[in-house]
Design an enzyme around this catalytic site. Sequence first.
Site, PDB file in Angstrom:
ATOM      1  N   ALA A   1      17.922 -26.247 -18.955  1.00 39.64           N
ATOM      2  CA  ALA A   1      18.485 -24.897 -18.896  1.00 39.64           C
ATOM      3  C   ALA A   1      19.834 -24.964 -18.199  1.00 39.64           C
ATOM      4  O   ALA A   1      20.046 -25.801 -17.316  1.00 39.64           O
ATOM      5  CB  ALA A   1      17.531 -23.989 -18.131  1.00 39.64           C
ATOM      6  N   LYS A   2      20.724 -24.097 -18.614  1.00 42.07           N
ATOM      7  CA  LYS A   2      22.057 -24.058 -17.991  1.00 42.07           C
ATOM      8  C   LYS A   2      22.045 -22.904 -16.994  1.00 42.07           C
ATOM      9  O   LYS A   2      22.346 -21.757 -17.337  1.00 42.07           O
ATOM     10  CB  LYS A   2      23.118 -23.875 -19.086  1.00 42.07           C
ATOM     11  CG  LYS A   2      24.522 -24.208 -18.630  1.00 42.07           C
ATOM     12  CD  LYS A   2      25.457 -24.332 -19.824  1.00 42.07           C
ATOM     13  CE  LYS A   2      26.902 -24.282 -19.405  1.00 42.07           C
ATOM     14  NZ  LYS A   2      27.351 -25.384 -18.562  1.00 42.07           N
ATOM     15  N   LEU A   3      21.610 -23.238 -15.785  1.00 41.43           N
ATOM     16  CA  LEU A   3      21.401 -22.225 -14.750  1.00 41.43           C
ATOM     17  C   LEU A   3      22.480 -22.338 -13.681  1.00 41.43           C
ATOM     18  O   LEU A   3      22.856 -23.453 -13.277  1.00 41.43           O
ATOM     19  CB  LEU A   3      20.016 -22.415 -14.106  1.00 41.43           C
ATOM     20  CG  LEU A   3      18.827 -22.301 -15.070  1.00 41.43           C
ATOM     21  CD1 LEU A   3      17.522 -22.566 -14.333  1.00 41.43           C
ATOM     22  CD2 LEU A   3      18.799 -20.933 -15.744  1.00 41.43           C
TER      23      LEU A   3
ATOM     24  N   TYR B   1      24.441 -25.840 -10.596  1.00 42.36           N
ATOM     25  CA  TYR B   1      25.817 -26.306 -10.444  1.00 42.36           C
ATOM     26  C   TYR B   1      26.223 -26.557  -8.995  1.00 42.36           C
ATOM     27  O   TYR B   1      27.301 -27.099  -8.752  1.00 42.36           O
ATOM     28  CB  TYR B   1      26.764 -25.381 -11.226  1.00 42.36           C
ATOM     29  CG  TYR B   1      26.595 -25.704 -12.706  1.00 42.36           C
ATOM     30  CD1 TYR B   1      27.377 -26.665 -13.307  1.00 42.36           C
ATOM     31  CD2 TYR B   1      25.545 -25.152 -13.429  1.00 42.36           C
ATOM     32  CE1 TYR B   1      27.156 -27.050 -14.619  1.00 42.36           C
ATOM     33  CE2 TYR B   1      25.316 -25.523 -14.742  1.00 42.36           C
ATOM     34  CZ  TYR B   1      26.123 -26.473 -15.334  1.00 42.36           C
ATOM     35  OH  TYR B   1      25.891 -26.873 -16.629  1.00 42.36           O
TER      36      TYR B   1
END
Length: 292
Positions: free
Chosen positions: A144-146, A150
């Site tokens: 998932a790009k959460l 980052y």
Amino acid sequence: MDGKLVAWDKAKIHPITHTFHYGGGAFEGIRFYKTSDGPAIFRLKEHTNRLIYSAKTIGMKPIYTKKQINDAIIATVKANNLDKGYIRPLFYYGYGKMGLDPRGCPVNLLIAAWPWGAYLGTKPVKCKISSFIRIHPDSTFSEAKLCGHYVNSILASLDIHSKGYDEAILLDYKGNVAEGPGENIFIVKKGTLITPPKGNILAGITRDSLFEIAKNEGIKVVEKNISKKQLLEADEAFFSGTAAEVSSISHINNNKIGNGKIGPITQLLKKIFTKAINGEIPKYNKWLTTIK
Ligand code: PMP
């Protein structure tokens, strides 16, 4: 923002926005390019699918259909009147309550678009393996790009930038190569393209596009673990990603990769990828959503 076009300088978010505090948001990075048919968004469908998947992993109930999201992205690009640039859709838990469980907060969506040139510059990049490893797959939904993921990328970037390198490479918890802070990584060894398997990386849409291009060019692609030694002994190495596109790697930890210049397979893939995103290869136009 939430279905309305808002002027760049008028866009506002309340300080007690849940995602701002805890990182529980889901986002995408998408590029659009100038083609002879006007601006075209690269792989919009795949980005929207990943955005929805990522949002679901953090408990967000769908508030818009895929079509509504795609239409809103297109409307944002149109409103900015740009012929190429970058798009950032982001689902976030808004103002409502604090406390870690986000249920009870509204789910908001913002979409921004702006001009953004080559993320890693145009020259081959000097990399360093960061002492920060990529987040353990059991700690999160790796694919998932959460937003919160980052922090790991920020730490790795600060670590190696402060030492004078251009970009970080993160290993996984087993010591194998995972990816860059915002890119996937490929190596070339004896003509074969090798990249880490899914499981401890973000499954990049650029990565997927390069698989298809490589296959069409008769280049063998293998998804398998890459040790640190194999990485340092690669014939070629490059990053792939929406922001980075195809960016050749010249050095890793001061070891030169190949002769330090962009290698032949990287160059071929970069050339075809660049033509594809600009709408110059008909068979890849299926990846483009033109904005009329
Ligand atoms: N890994 C990470 C950690 C990223 O942030 C990105 C950029 N989205 C990628 C890989 C590459 O993914 P994509 O090709 O879909 O942009």
